[in-house]
Scaffold this active site. Structure first.
Site, PDB file in Angstrom:
ATOM      1  N   ASP A  53       7.193 -11.346  -5.047  1.00  0.00           N
ATOM      2  CA  ASP A  53       5.478 -11.684  -4.370  1.00  0.00           C
ATOM      3  C   ASP A  53       6.529 -12.127  -2.942  1.00  0.00           C
ATOM      4  OD1 ASP A  53       4.095 -13.711  -2.911  1.00  0.00           O
ATOM      5  OD2 ASP A  53       4.466 -15.422  -3.933  1.00  0.00           O
TER       6      ASP A  53
ATOM      7  N   TYR B  49      -6.329  -7.277   9.868  1.00  0.00           N
ATOM      8  CA  TYR B  49      -5.806  -6.479   9.048  1.00  0.00           C
ATOM      9  C   TYR B  49      -5.097  -5.205  10.157  1.00  0.00           C
ATOM     10  CZ  TYR B  49      -4.804  -2.267   6.378  1.00  0.00           C
ATOM     11  OH  TYR B  49      -3.897  -0.705   6.521  1.00  0.00           O
TER      12      TYR B  49
ATOM     13  N   GLY C 197       0.500  -0.671  -6.282  1.00  0.00           N
ATOM     14  CA  GLY C 197      -1.129   0.345  -5.766  1.00  0.00           C
ATOM     15  C   GLY C 197      -1.331   1.610  -5.804  1.00  0.00           C
TER      16      GLY C 197
ATOM     17  N   LYS D 237      -0.799  -5.127  10.542  1.00  0.00           N
ATOM     18  CA  LYS D 237       0.239  -4.121  10.760  1.00  0.00           C
ATOM     19  C   LYS D 237       0.871  -3.228  11.466  1.00  0.00           C
ATOM     20  CE  LYS D 237      -0.126  -1.960   7.597  1.00  0.00           C
ATOM     21  NZ  LYS D 237       0.473  -2.074   6.152  1.00  0.00           N
TER      22      LYS D 237
ATOM     23  N   ALA E  84       1.485  -3.999   0.716  1.00  0.00           N
ATOM     24  CA  ALA E  84       0.397  -4.458   1.375  1.00  0.00           C
ATOM     25  C   ALA E  84      -0.709  -5.218   1.311  1.00  0.00           C
ATOM     26  CB  ALA E  84       0.261  -3.983   3.134  1.00  0.00           C
TER      27      ALA E  84
HETATM   28  N1  LIG Z   1      -5.831   3.850   1.217  1.00  0.00           N
HETATM   29  C1  LIG Z   1      -6.139   4.009   2.400  1.00  0.00           C
HETATM   30  O1  LIG Z   1      -6.777   4.502   2.713  1.00  0.00           O
HETATM   31  C2  LIG Z   1      -4.073   3.524   3.447  1.00  0.00           C
HETATM   32  C3  LIG Z   1      -4.879   3.672   5.148  1.00  0.00           C
HETATM   33  C4  LIG Z   1      -4.128   3.692   5.681  1.00  0.00           C
HETATM   34  C5  LIG Z   1      -3.262   2.590   5.557  1.00  0.00           C
HETATM   35  N2  LIG Z   1      -2.700   2.187   4.233  1.00  0.00           N
HETATM   36  C6  LIG Z   1      -1.507   1.950   4.061  1.00  0.00           C
HETATM   37  O2  LIG Z   1      -0.977   2.426   2.628  1.00  0.00           O
HETATM   38  C7  LIG Z   1      -0.848   1.522   2.178  1.00  0.00           C
HETATM   39  C8  LIG Z   1      -0.573   0.733   0.451  1.00  0.00           C
HETATM   40  O3  LIG Z   1      -2.194   1.171   0.690  1.00  0.00           O
HETATM   41  P1  LIG Z   1      -2.683   1.182  -1.434  1.00  0.00           P
HETATM   42  O4  LIG Z   1      -3.974   1.716  -0.535  1.00  0.00           O
HETATM   43  O5  LIG Z   1      -1.967   2.133  -1.545  1.00  0.00           O
HETATM   44  O6  LIG Z   1      -2.765  -0.142  -1.211  1.00  0.00           O
HETATM   45  P2  LIG Z   1      -3.583  -0.897  -2.602  1.00  0.00           P
HETATM   46  O7  LIG Z   1      -3.970   0.126  -3.607  1.00  0.00           O
HETATM   47  O8  LIG Z   1      -3.870  -2.227  -1.947  1.00  0.00           O
HETATM   48  O9  LIG Z   1      -1.812  -1.720  -3.010  1.00  0.00           O
HETATM   49  C9  LIG Z   1      -1.310  -2.632  -2.215  1.00  0.00           C
HETATM   50  C10 LIG Z   1       0.008  -3.125  -3.199  1.00  0.00           C
HETATM   51  O10 LIG Z   1       0.678  -3.874  -2.379  1.00  0.00           O
HETATM   52  C11 LIG Z   1       0.694  -4.555  -3.708  1.00  0.00           C
HETATM   53  N3  LIG Z   1       1.029  -6.402  -3.110  1.00  0.00           N
HETATM   54  C12 LIG Z   1      -0.276  -7.034  -2.751  1.00  0.00           C
HETATM   55  N4  LIG Z   1       0.297  -8.186  -1.796  1.00  0.00           N
HETATM   56  C13 LIG Z   1       1.128  -8.219  -2.076  1.00  0.00           C
HETATM   57  C14 LIG Z   1       1.874  -9.550  -2.598  1.00  0.00           C
HETATM   58  N5  LIG Z   1       1.947 -11.231  -2.044  1.00  0.00           N
HETATM   59  N6  LIG Z   1       3.709  -9.844  -3.526  1.00  0.00           N
HETATM   60  C15 LIG Z   1       3.674  -8.518  -3.631  1.00  0.00           C
HETATM   61  N7  LIG Z   1       3.042  -7.083  -3.860  1.00  0.00           N
HETATM   62  C16 LIG Z   1       1.400  -6.997  -3.411  1.00  0.00           C
HETATM   63  C17 LIG Z   1      -0.090  -4.419  -4.604  1.00  0.00           C
HETATM   64  O11 LIG Z   1       0.051  -4.979  -5.579  1.00  0.00           O
HETATM   65  P3  LIG Z   1      -0.455  -5.646  -7.348  1.00  0.00           P
HETATM   66  O12 LIG Z   1      -2.063  -4.480  -7.272  1.00  0.00           O
HETATM   67  O13 LIG Z   1       0.562  -6.037  -8.315  1.00  0.00           O
HETATM   68  O14 LIG Z   1      -0.630  -7.411  -6.686  1.00  0.00           O
HETATM   69  C18 LIG Z   1       0.004  -3.335  -4.492  1.00  0.00           C
HETATM   70  O15 LIG Z   1       0.471  -3.139  -4.999  1.00  0.00           O
HETATM   71  C19 LIG Z   1      -0.213   0.024   2.865  1.00  0.00           C
HETATM   72  O16 LIG Z   1       0.159  -0.231   3.326  1.00  0.00           O
HETATM   73  C20 LIG Z   1      -1.681  -0.002   3.874  1.00  0.00           C
HETATM   74  O17 LIG Z   1      -1.756  -0.862   4.421  1.00  0.00           O
HETATM   75  C21 LIG Z   1      -3.061   2.378   2.845  1.00  0.00           C
END
Ligand SMILES: NC(=O)c1ccc[n+]([C@@H]2O[C@H](COP(=O)([O-])OP(=O)(O)OC[C@H]3O[C@@H](n4cnc5c(N)ncnc54)[C@H](OP(=O)(O)O)[C@@H]3O)[C@@H](O)[C@H]2O)c1
Length: 304
Positions: free
Chosen positions: A52, A140, A11, A144, A76
Site C-alpha cells: 500500500d 496526474y 499492472g 508524475k 502509480a
Molecule cells: N500505460 C500507459 O500508457 C502509460 C503511459 C505513460 C506512463 N505510464 C506509467 O507507467 C507506469 C505503469 O502504468 P500502467 O499503465 O502499467 O498502470 P496500471 O495498469 O494502472 O497499474 C498500476 C499499478 O500500480 C498499483 N497501484 C496503484 N495504486 C497503488 C497503491 N496505492 N499501492 C500499491 N500499489 C498501487 C496497481 O496495483 P493494483 O492494480 O493491484 O491495485 C497496479 O499494479 C505508471 O507509473 C504510469 O504512470 C503508463
C-alpha cells in the site's frame, strides 16, 4: 542473477516486466495493490507481496521482502480522472511513495528506475525531447513530474523513463487503448477518438525490452520511450481496427478542442525519440509493426 523489486506487478506494464525479468533468470519480487490475481505466475525465483503506497510501514515491508539490487517502480495512480478527483491521494501515491522508495534504494546502493509519462508536458508543441521544459496541466502530470524531481533529489543516479501511450495486452484485458477499441467495435459500438490529439504510441513489449537493456546502463538518467511516429488518436484507432479485421468506419473522429473532458488533455504529446534510438540496441517498433506483432500472437514471446 539480480535481486529486483518490481512495484505494480499487477499492472499493465509491471506485470509484463515482472514476467520478462523472471524469464531472464532474475530473482523478482512483484508487488500488488488490490489485484493480487493479476500478478502473473512466472517460472524461476519470484514472489508477490502486498503493497500500500499510502502506508510507509507497508513500503518498508515490501522492501525488506526483497532487499533489492534494483527497484523498478511502475506502481502509480495512473488514471487521470482518479488523480483529479483525489489530488492528495495522488500526491501520496505518486510522489511521496516514489521519494521514499528512491531514498531506501540510495541507502542500500540499489539502482532505481522510475516510470514516468509524456503527460508531464502541456502538449502545445509536441516532438518533446529530454531537454524540453515539462509543464503539466493536470494533477496526474503534476504528480508524475513532482515524483521525478523528488526521486532525482533522493537518488541522483536514478533512471527516469518517460513513456508515451503504451498499447498491447493487459492483465485485465480492458486497460489498453487497443483493447478498448477492439471491445467497443466487436460489441457493435462506435469508438469516439480525437483527431487532434497526437501521441507516439509504443508497444508494451518494446517498453519491456528497453527496460531489460537499461537495467545495468548507468550512463542514462532520463529517456523518452515512444514509437517512431507522431499519430492522432483516431488514426491509431483505425490502424487497430484494420489490424484486428474490424471496420475502421466504426471510429468516429471527434475534436479535442470541442470536448469538455475533465481534466483537459494536452493536444500533442509526441516525443522526439532520438536519444532512445541512439542508446537502445532495439529501438521501438512503428505502429504497423507493433500491431502486426500483436496480431501474430507474438506479444510476450520475445520479452517474457
Ligand atoms: N500505460 C500507459 O500508457 C502509460 C503511459 C505513460 C506512463 N505510464 C506509467 O507507467 C507506469 C505503469 O502504468 P500502467 O499503465 O502499467 O498502470 P496500471 O495498469 O494502472 O497499474 C498500476 C499499478 O500500480 C498499483 N497501484 C496503484 N495504486 C497503488 C497503491 N496505492 N499501492 C500499491 N500499489 C498501487 C496497481 O496495483 P493494483 O492494480 O493491484 O491495485 C497496479 O499494479 C505508471 O507509473 C504510469 O504512470 C503508463
Amino acid at each position: 542473477m539480480t535481486e529486483i523489486l518490481v512495484t505494480g506487478a499487477s499492472g499493465f506494464v509491471g506485470s509484463r516486466v515482472f514476467r520478462a525479468l523472471a524469464a531472464d533468470g532474475h530473482s523478482v519480487t512483484g508487488t500488488f495493490g488490490s489485484h493480487e490475481q493479476r500478478v502473473p505466475t512466472a517460472k524461476g525465483h519470484t514472489q508477490s507481496v502486498a503493497l500500500d503506497l499510502t502506508d510507509d510501514a507497508s513500503i518498508e515491508k515490501a522492501f525488506r521482502a526483497s532487499w533489492p539490487e534494483v527497484i523498478l517502480h511502475t506502481a502509480a495512480m495512473s488514471e487521470l480522472r482518479a488523480c483529479e478527483a483525489e489530488p492528495e491521494r495522488a500526491q501520496r501515491v505518486n510522489v511521496a511513495a516514489s521519494e521514499k522508495l528512491a531514498r531506501m534504494a540510495a541507502a542500500l546502493g540499489a539502482r532505481f528506475i522510475l516510470l514516468s509519462t509524456d503527460q508531464v508536458f502541456d502538449g502545445t508543441r509536441g516532438n518533446y525531447g529530454e531537454n524540453d521544459e515539462p509543464v503539466p496541466i493536470h494533477v496526474y502530470g503534476r504528480t508524475k513530474l513532482d515524483a521525478e524531481i523528488a526521486v532525482r533529489r533522493a537518488h541522483p543516479a536514478a533512471l527516469v523513463l518517460r513513456l508515451a501511450l503504451v498499447y498491447g495486452v493487459s492483465p485485465s484485458g480492458t486497460r489498453t487503448p487497443n483493447e478498448q477499441i477492439v471491445t467497443t467495435l466487436r460489441s457493435g459500438g462506435r469508438a469516439k477518438l480525437f483527431a487532434d490529439e497526437f501521441r507516439s504510441p509504443i508497444l508494451v513489449d518494446d517498453v519491456v525490452r528497453a527496460i531489460l537493456e537499461l537495467l545495468t546502463d548507468k550512463t542514462t538518467t532520463l529517456l523518452h520511450l515512444g514509437g517512431p511516429e507522431r499519430i492522432a488518436r483516431d488514426a491509431f484507432g483505425r490502424a487497430v481496427a484494420t489490424a484486428f479485421g474490424l471496420d475502421p468506419a466504426g471510429i468516429d473522429a471527434v475534436v479535442l478542442a470541442d470536448s469538455d473532458l475533465v481534466p483537459k488533455r494536452p493536444p500533442d504529446l509526441s516525443f522526439d525519440t532520438g536519444r532512445a534510438r541512439s542508446c537502445l540496441r532495439h529501438p521501438p517498433r512503428s505502429v504497423a509493426e507493433g500491431l502486426d506483432f500483436l496480431m501474430r500472437g507474438a506479444s510476450g514471446a520475445d520479452s517474457g
